[in-house]
Design a protein around this motif. Structure first.
Motif, PDB file in Angstrom:
ATOM      1  N   SER A  59       0.852  -1.182   0.000  1.00 28.44           N
ATOM      2  CA  SER A  59       0.000   0.000   0.000  1.00 28.44           C
ATOM      3  C   SER A  59       0.887   1.231   0.000  1.00 28.44           C
ATOM      4  O   SER A  59       1.906   1.266   0.694  1.00 28.44           O
ATOM      5  CB  SER A  59      -0.917   0.009   1.227  1.00 28.44           C
ATOM      6  OG  SER A  59      -1.749   1.140   1.227  1.00 28.44           O
ATOM      7  N   VAL A  60       0.508   2.238  -0.766  1.00 21.92           N
ATOM      8  CA  VAL A  60       1.394   3.393  -0.925  1.00 21.92           C
ATOM      9  C   VAL A  60       0.854   4.661  -0.280  1.00 21.92           C
ATOM     10  O   VAL A  60       1.608   5.598  -0.024  1.00 21.92           O
ATOM     11  CB  VAL A  60       1.689   3.665  -2.414  1.00 21.92           C
ATOM     12  CG1 VAL A  60       2.452   2.509  -3.028  1.00 21.92           C
ATOM     13  CG2 VAL A  60       0.412   3.940  -3.191  1.00 21.92           C
ATOM     14  N   ASP A  61      -0.470   4.709  -0.021  1.00 22.45           N
ATOM     15  CA  ASP A  61      -1.024   5.941   0.519  1.00 22.45           C
ATOM     16  C   ASP A  61      -2.415   5.662   1.079  1.00 22.45           C
ATOM     17  O   ASP A  61      -3.193   4.912   0.477  1.00 22.45           O
ATOM     18  CB  ASP A  61      -1.100   7.012  -0.575  1.00 22.45           C
ATOM     19  CG  ASP A  61      -1.431   8.382  -0.008  1.00 22.45           C
ATOM     20  OD1 ASP A  61      -0.494   9.161   0.226  1.00 22.45           O
ATOM     21  OD2 ASP A  61      -2.635   8.659   0.199  1.00 22.45           O
ATOM     22  N   LYS A  62      -2.746   6.280   2.204  1.00 18.75           N
ATOM     23  CA  LYS A  62      -4.051   6.047   2.824  1.00 18.75           C
ATOM     24  C   LYS A  62      -5.188   6.593   1.965  1.00 18.75           C
ATOM     25  O   LYS A  62      -6.332   6.124   2.060  1.00 18.75           O
ATOM     26  CB  LYS A  62      -4.094   6.663   4.219  1.00 18.75           C
ATOM     27  CG  LYS A  62      -3.941   8.165   4.281  1.00 18.75           C
ATOM     28  CD  LYS A  62      -3.933   8.649   5.718  1.00 18.75           C
ATOM     29  CE  LYS A  62      -3.720  10.155   5.807  1.00 18.75           C
ATOM     30  NZ  LYS A  62      -4.818  10.924   5.195  1.00 18.75           N
ATOM     31  N   ASP A  63      -4.902   7.580   1.168  1.00 19.31           N
ATOM     32  CA  ASP A  63      -5.937   8.145   0.301  1.00 19.31           C
ATOM     33  C   ASP A  63      -6.210   7.272  -0.919  1.00 19.31           C
ATOM     34  O   ASP A  63      -7.189   7.475  -1.629  1.00 19.31           O
ATOM     35  CB  ASP A  63      -5.544   9.547  -0.162  1.00 19.31           C
ATOM     36  CG  ASP A  63      -5.498  10.535   0.993  1.00 19.31           C
ATOM     37  OD1 ASP A  63      -6.278  10.336   1.963  1.00 19.31           O
ATOM     38  OD2 ASP A  63      -4.699  11.486   0.943  1.00 19.31           O
ATOM     39  N   HIS A  64      -5.307   6.326  -1.174  1.00 17.49           N
ATOM     40  CA  HIS A  64      -5.470   5.412  -2.301  1.00 17.49           C
ATOM     41  C   HIS A  64      -5.191   3.987  -1.812  1.00 17.49           C
ATOM     42  O   HIS A  64      -4.170   3.385  -2.148  1.00 17.49           O
ATOM     43  CB  HIS A  64      -4.517   5.779  -3.439  1.00 17.49           C
ATOM     44  CG  HIS A  64      -4.659   7.198  -3.895  1.00 17.49           C
ATOM     45  ND1 HIS A  64      -5.671   7.619  -4.730  1.00 17.49           N
ATOM     46  CD2 HIS A  64      -3.918   8.301  -3.612  1.00 17.49           C
ATOM     47  CE1 HIS A  64      -5.549   8.909  -4.954  1.00 17.49           C
ATOM     48  NE2 HIS A  64      -4.499   9.353  -4.289  1.00 17.49           N
ATOM     49  N   PRO A  65      -6.087   3.442  -1.029  1.00 23.78           N
ATOM     50  CA  PRO A  65      -5.809   2.154  -0.352  1.00 23.78           C
ATOM     51  C   PRO A  65      -5.621   0.978  -1.294  1.00 23.78           C
ATOM     52  O   PRO A  65      -5.018  -0.020  -0.899  1.00 23.78           O
ATOM     53  CB  PRO A  65      -7.043   1.959   0.539  1.00 23.78           C
ATOM     54  CG  PRO A  65      -8.120   2.790  -0.106  1.00 23.78           C
ATOM     55  CD  PRO A  65      -7.411   3.972  -0.685  1.00 23.78           C
ATOM     56  N   ASP A  66      -6.124   1.058  -2.513  1.00 22.11           N
ATOM     57  CA  ASP A  66      -6.021  -0.082  -3.431  1.00 22.11           C
ATOM     58  C   ASP A  66      -4.753  -0.042  -4.277  1.00 22.11           C
ATOM     59  O   ASP A  66      -4.456  -0.973  -5.015  1.00 22.11           O
ATOM     60  CB  ASP A  66      -7.248  -0.104  -4.348  1.00 22.11           C
ATOM     61  CG  ASP A  66      -7.365  -1.409  -5.119  1.00 22.11           C
ATOM     62  OD1 ASP A  66      -7.041  -2.461  -4.535  1.00 22.11           O
ATOM     63  OD2 ASP A  66      -7.752  -1.378  -6.304  1.00 22.11           O
TER      64      ASP A  66
END
Length: 442
Positions: free
Chosen positions: A155-162
């Motif tokens: 996972s790379v960012d909480k705003d882009h969980p997928d």
């Protein structure tokens, strides 16, 4: 749509990576994610085309893959193809710890469709990562490999969980790369914008997966050198790699289509261009020169797709050369007086939008061969910042409202000849005869 740098970070949506089978790869499982890498390859392209190239009727032999000669239904062309793509894991070519393999296309009808003008179909296969002790994966080049992707972040960012991140090494561009040979020295290889690292039974390719992830996770500006000059990708003669027994065979069913990947990543609904009798280039030029005339400036359209033709028309140094290029690209189109006058008019109109001194640029394309089906590599600048085409050969993907069924699911053609692994009787064994011929093979 922007392009990722050919050696560096890239992103995928995990949802599209999940295997549909109950026991398959689960991208939403962090362990599964970290233990698999991806190979992007062209599914429906044969290795050898025609009876002579296939060494019909005998075919070829190889220690780690079978070889088949097949034909399409009601079709006389011989297609030679390898049956498996072997992966060897170990720190060196003589210290191999395990071996797995992935099935390849042996359907003559798939190869036939490409010959008739169909699209090259790229797929992603998910294969086991090497362990820390193994470090290297050695791939026999039985398929056309467009790119490899090694996992980095689940996972790379909480705003882009997928979103998950990989580092990629892409071969899908026309350029010359230099790989370190396992026994010393360097070997130069031409890669292709559609097929990438083309099939070559003489040479295998090795990836230092650990080193590549460490290097390519850094911002490009902070890297000491590129992955080729640092020796993280090597060329080795396939016959020199130690052969061990196969521990697992992977089928092609779970492979992910390039179109499906684009659907998920870019919010589009794409399907492969259907097989057509005429080439894409001829259809494109027919649309530009006939249907679009009067709405779209002809030369402007040509400059975007076939720059050499458009520039010859704009420069007006030798318009006849441009007409000849058009005839070679699309022999079925009649260049009427009306079309020629439209070419001349729009070329002159375009000149006023060029900077002062444009006519001193000295761009000369008269000696270039204008064949849309020519796959021979051409010298280009190696500056990857300037030129990064990553298209599939002949593949204009049609945007539609519905999906086709999996294009792999079709009736196979005819098997003319099949050689199993280690086949030697009556055939040329490329793994043992390589020393005699490899010097002239790229």
């Amino acid at each position: 749509m922007a392009l990722a740098y050919p050696e560096g970070e890239c992103f995928f949506r995990r949802a599209v990576l999940n295997d549909r089978s109950s026991e398959g790869f689960k991208a939403n499982d962090p362990k599964d994610f970290a233990s698999h890498f991806m190979v992007e390859f062209v599914w429906n392209r044969e290795t050898d085309h025609g009876a002579k190239a296939c060494n019909s009727p005998g075919g070829y032999g190889y220690p780690r893959s079978g070889y088949r000669i097949v034909r399409g239904s009601w079709w006389k062309t011989d297609y030679g193809c390898w049956t498996q793509l072997p992966f060897q894991y170990g720190p060196s070519k003589t210290d191999i710890k395990r071996r797995v393999q992935h099935g390849l296309c042996t359907d003559g009808n798939k190869f036939k469709q490409v010959e008739k003008g169909g699209a090259d179909e790229a797929y992603f296969m998910l294969m086991p990562m090497p362990t820390v002790e193994e470090r290297w994966v050695w791939i026999d080049r039985m398929a056309h490999i467009r790119a490899v992707y090694f996992p980095v972040n689940f996972s790379v960012d909480k705003d882009h969980p997928d979103l998950c991140s990989y580092v990629q090494v892409s071969f899908a561009m026309e350029r010359k790369i230099r790989t370190l040979k396992e026994d010393g020295g360097w070997r130069e290889i031409w890669t292709h914008k559609s097929l990438g690292l083309r099939s070559d039974a003489f040479w295998s390719v090795g990836f230092d997966v650990t080193g590549l992830i460490e290097l390519l996770s850094l911002p490009r500006q902070l890297r000491k050198d590129n992955c080729y000059n640092l020796g993280l990708i090597k060329s080795v003669l396939g016959g020199q790699i130690k052969s061990v027994s196969v521990s697992k065979t992977f089928g092609s069913g779970p492979d992910i289509s390039w179109a499906d990947m684009a659907n998920a990543n870019y919010g589009l609904d794409l399907t492969w261009k259907p097989c057509e009798k005429s080439s894409w280039m001829e259809n494109y030029l027919r649309n530009v020169l006939t249907i679009a005339t009067g709405f779209v400036p002809v030369v402007g359209a040509l400059v975007q797709v076939v720059f050499s033709v458009g520039w010859e028309l704009i420069s007006q140094e030798d318009p006849q050369a441009a007409y000849e290029l058009l005839k070679n690209l699309a022999p079925g189109i009649d260049l009427t007086d009306k079309i020629i006058s439209e070419l001349i008019r729009t070329a002159k109109d375009t000149q006023r939008f060029l900077p002062d001194g444009w006519d001193k640029m000295g761009l000369d394309f008269k000696k270039q061969e204008a064949r849309s089906d020519n796959l021979a590599p051409r010298p280009i600048e190696e500056d990857m910042d300037k030129k990064m085409p990553m298209l599939l050969q002949g593949e204009i993907l049609a945007s539609t409202g519905t999906k086709n069924d999996d294009p792999k699911d079709e009736e196979p053609g005819t098997v003319i000849k099949e050689n199993a692994e280690n086949a030697t009787e009556g055939v040329k064994n490329v793994a043992t005869d390589v020393e005699k011929t490899a010097g002239s093979i790229l």
